[in-house]
Design an enzyme around this catalytic site. Structure first.
Site, PDB file in Angstrom:
ATOM      1  N   CYS A 110       2.951   4.824  -2.996  1.00 52.23           N
ATOM      2  CA  CYS A 110       3.421   6.167  -3.357  1.00 52.23           C
ATOM      3  C   CYS A 110       4.780   6.133  -4.035  1.00 52.23           C
ATOM      4  O   CYS A 110       5.028   6.868  -5.002  1.00 52.23           O
ATOM      5  CB  CYS A 110       3.520   7.049  -2.107  1.00 52.23           C
ATOM      6  SG  CYS A 110       2.058   7.045  -1.056  1.00 52.23           S
ATOM      7  N   ASP A 111       5.696   5.302  -3.533  1.00 50.37           N
ATOM      8  CA  ASP A 111       7.102   5.409  -3.918  1.00 50.37           C
ATOM      9  C   ASP A 111       7.677   4.191  -4.643  1.00 50.37           C
ATOM     10  O   ASP A 111       8.841   4.223  -5.055  1.00 50.37           O
ATOM     11  CB  ASP A 111       7.953   5.678  -2.672  1.00 50.37           C
ATOM     12  CG  ASP A 111       7.540   6.963  -1.962  1.00 50.37           C
ATOM     13  OD1 ASP A 111       7.113   7.897  -2.661  1.00 50.37           O
ATOM     14  OD2 ASP A 111       7.641   7.025  -0.728  1.00 50.37           O
ATOM     15  N   CYS A 124       5.312   4.135   2.328  1.00 45.76           N
ATOM     16  CA  CYS A 124       4.194   3.928   1.404  1.00 45.76           C
ATOM     17  C   CYS A 124       4.683   3.359   0.079  1.00 45.76           C
ATOM     18  O   CYS A 124       5.240   4.081  -0.759  1.00 45.76           O
ATOM     19  CB  CYS A 124       3.462   5.254   1.161  1.00 45.76           C
ATOM     20  SG  CYS A 124       2.074   5.119   0.012  1.00 45.76           S
TER      21      CYS A 124
END
Length: 320
Positions: A136-137, A133
């Site tokens: 997300c990261d 992701c």
């Protein structure tokens, strides 16, 4: 007999459990083989509101679980291998627990990221430089070089997004042609931060004590092997919704994501609701999953209230 059974956890299922428990509906939550969902595989979560300094994914899920238990939710660990939505009460068959019954069902079984097929170093380095992701990261890879493995639209989208943070993004794909749409390919090719490693098959993820350091690849045409040095590897080969156990009993899109009525979590079966990534092929974020978990609980509560009011009215008329 339960008023409601929640199948699956993660931010969606646990939020639904908190809301239903606070409404005194005492839901049963059936945890699968990975309680807490995909967040249990991540390290620090920095984009969930309320945590200024971030929070570890497993800790966030454990806190949500404890919160649900505090209000009266019940938890069982087991694998749901079959459901029967043909009539109410609904039947839920759980391996090791037998058959359970419920007036309503909330499905929050999530979607699993498609990995590279179990190459060495893949699973053990998720959260240590391997991610599924970018949203997300990506922030953790500011001014670093990263790889995106995949050749579809999602890979092009992830690569373009990562250029906001990374100094260089290399797209690795096992074919010399991409599966992505022409417009997505063009956007990636016009981005000066994106480079290409085509006709390269990923064979091993290299890491040390600090995390990922490289990706071993094999040239499909020559058979030669090489190691591409990198700080992070984003696997962008799509997701598979965890709906196989439903065996076609509910309306899904061609990929398998559950279809819900717009603006609700209602499925085509009255009394069955869906929340989280199992019905969301677009956003797939912890906060959006939690939001739909809240919606599912409220939809479920109102469904039960309306049914109870109807039964009372019919009973009162019969007595008259």
């Amino acid at each position: 007999m339960y008023k409601s059974i929640i199948i699956g956890t993660g931010p969606a299922g646990l939020t639904a459990a908190i809301y239903l428990a606070r409404a005194n509906l005492n839901p049963l939550v059936i945890e699968g083989p990975q309680p807490g969902g995909q967040l249990t595989l991540t390290t620090e979560v920095e984009n969930f509101p309320g945590f200024v300094d971030g929070i570890m994914g497993p800790e966030l899920m454990d806190n949500m679980r404890k919160q649900a238990i505090r209000f009266g939710a019940e938890f069982m660990n087991g694998w749901v291998h079959e459901v029967d939505f043909s009539s109410r009460p609904f039947q839920v068959s759980v391996e090791g627990l037998g058959q359970l019954q419920a007036e309503t069902i909330i499905l929050s079984t999530g979607a699993s990221a498609n990995l590279l097929g179990g190459i060495p170093g893949e699973k053990e380095n998720i959260g240590r430089g391997v991610s599924t992701c970018a949203t997300c990261d990506g922030f953790f890879f500011r001014n670093k070089e990263v790889l995106v493995v995949g050749g579809g639209d999602s890979a092009m989208e992830e690569a373009n997004f990562l250029t906001k943070f990374a100094s260089k993004v290399t797209i690795v794909h096992r074919r010399d042609e991409l599966r992505a749409s022409k417009i997505m390919q063009e956007r990636a090719r016009q981005n000066p931060k994106i480079s290409w490693a085509l006709s390269k098959e990923s064979t091993e993820i290299i890491a040390d004590d600090r995390g990922v350091t490289g990706l071993r690849v094999k040239d499909i045409k020559t058979g030669n092997e090489d190691i591409i040095e990198t700080n992070g590897i984003f696997i962008a080969t799509g997701h598979t919704p965890n709906t196989a156990f439903l065996k076609g009993q509910i309306d899904t899109d061609p990929v398998g994501y559950i279809r819900v009525k717009p603006g609700t979590t209602e499925t085509n079966i009255p009394g069955v609701f869906a929340c989280g990534d199992v019905q969301d092929p677009k956003y797939r974020q912890a906060i959006t999953a939690a939001g739909t978990g809240c919606m599912a609980a409220l939809d479920c509560e109102r469904f039960l209230e309306a049914e109870s009011a109807y039964i009372k009215t019919v009973t009162d008329l019969a007595e008259v």
